[in-house]
Design a protein around this motif. Structure first.
Motif, mmCIF file in Angstrom:
data_model
loop_
_atom_site.group_PDB
_atom_site.id
_atom_site.type_symbol
_atom_site.label_atom_id
_atom_site.label_comp_id
_atom_site.label_asym_id
_atom_site.label_seq_id
_atom_site.Cartn_x
_atom_site.Cartn_y
_atom_site.Cartn_z
ATOM 1 N N UNK A 29 2.211 -9.517 -12.266
ATOM 2 C CA UNK A 29 2.199 -10.574 -13.285
ATOM 3 C C UNK A 29 0.826 -11.219 -13.451
ATOM 4 N N UNK A 30 -0.047 -11.103 -12.443
ATOM 5 C CA UNK A 30 -1.396 -11.672 -12.512
ATOM 6 C C UNK A 30 -2.424 -10.686 -13.052
ATOM 7 N N UNK A 31 -1.979 -9.496 -13.444
ATOM 8 C CA UNK A 31 -2.889 -8.501 -13.992
ATOM 9 C C UNK A 31 -3.564 -7.639 -12.946
ATOM 10 N N UNK A 32 -3.169 -7.749 -11.683
ATOM 11 C CA UNK A 32 -3.732 -6.914 -10.625
ATOM 12 C C UNK A 32 -3.081 -5.541 -10.701
ATOM 13 N N UNK A 33 -3.918 -4.512 -10.742
ATOM 14 C CA UNK A 33 -3.438 -3.151 -10.903
ATOM 15 C C UNK A 33 -3.563 -2.361 -9.603
ATOM 16 N N UNK A 34 -2.687 -1.403 -9.430
ATOM 17 C CA UNK A 34 -2.726 -0.494 -8.287
ATOM 18 C C UNK A 34 -2.142 0.838 -8.717
ATOM 19 N N UNK A 35 -2.387 1.865 -7.917
ATOM 20 C CA UNK A 35 -1.838 3.183 -8.216
ATOM 21 C C UNK A 35 -1.497 3.894 -6.915
ATOM 22 N N UNK A 36 -0.620 4.857 -7.014
ATOM 23 C CA UNK A 36 -0.347 5.768 -5.903
ATOM 24 C C UNK A 36 -0.181 7.150 -6.511
ATOM 25 N N UNK A 37 -0.870 8.126 -5.924
ATOM 26 C CA UNK A 37 -0.853 9.495 -6.401
ATOM 27 C C UNK A 37 -0.157 10.358 -5.361
ATOM 28 N N UNK A 38 0.747 11.218 -5.815
ATOM 29 C CA UNK A 38 1.461 12.149 -4.939
ATOM 30 C C UNK A 38 1.066 13.559 -5.338
#
Length: 152
Positions: free
Chosen positions: A33-42
């Motif tokens: 909700x604060x615009x912080x992005x993350x990712x996880x790649x498999x």
């Protein structure tokens, strides 16, 4: 005409068809909700067909900034409120969390099928290793593509 600014689910039959013919990888994109992005790649991803309840049957090594909250669900069948296949038949996680997902025991470490904006414990769109079960994510996307350089 489709509105891709809203929720969209490709469907289990389509995901199975995409992942059955050749080796695929999965990228999970998340935003809080604060615009912080993350990712996880498999490095590998596939689900089984209808006869096996679209089980999460292939999931390769994870890498990224979100942390691995999907491996906990490896081997689980896809459940919904009316068709529950979780390991604990006395506890229908799909009904409890008003969602559909590859529920495990205890119910989930990730649940991208959760209720948008619901920050009640476990009810929202959750990825445990990114923002816990008390923060529903603003954005969650699962992107599937062929593994680069892989030949069948």
């Amino acid at each position: 005409m489709s509105d891709f600014d809203d929720e969209h689910f490709l469907g289990l039959l389509s995901i199975y068809a995409l992942t059955a013919d050749r080796s695929r990888e999965l990228l999970v994109l998340l935003e809080d909700a604060d615009g912080i992005e993350a990712y996880e790649w498999y490095e590998k991803f596939a689900i089984s067909d209808y006869s096996e309840s679209f089980a999460l049957n292939t999931l390769g090594k994870a890498n990224g900034t979100a942390g691995d909250s999907l491996s906990h669900h490896f081997g689980q069948k896809f459940s919904s409120f009316d068709q529950y296949y979780g390991p604990d038949s006395s506890r229908n996680c799909a009904k409890i969390y008003h969602s559909a997902w590859w529920f495990s025991s205890p119910c989930h470490q990730s649940n991208l099928g959760g209720n948008y904006g619901n920050n009640t414990l476990g009810m929202g769109i959750n990825w445990m290793t990114f923002r816990s079960h008390e923060h529903s994510l603003k954005l969650a996307a699962m992107m599937i593509r062929p593994r680069p350089g892989y030949r069948q």
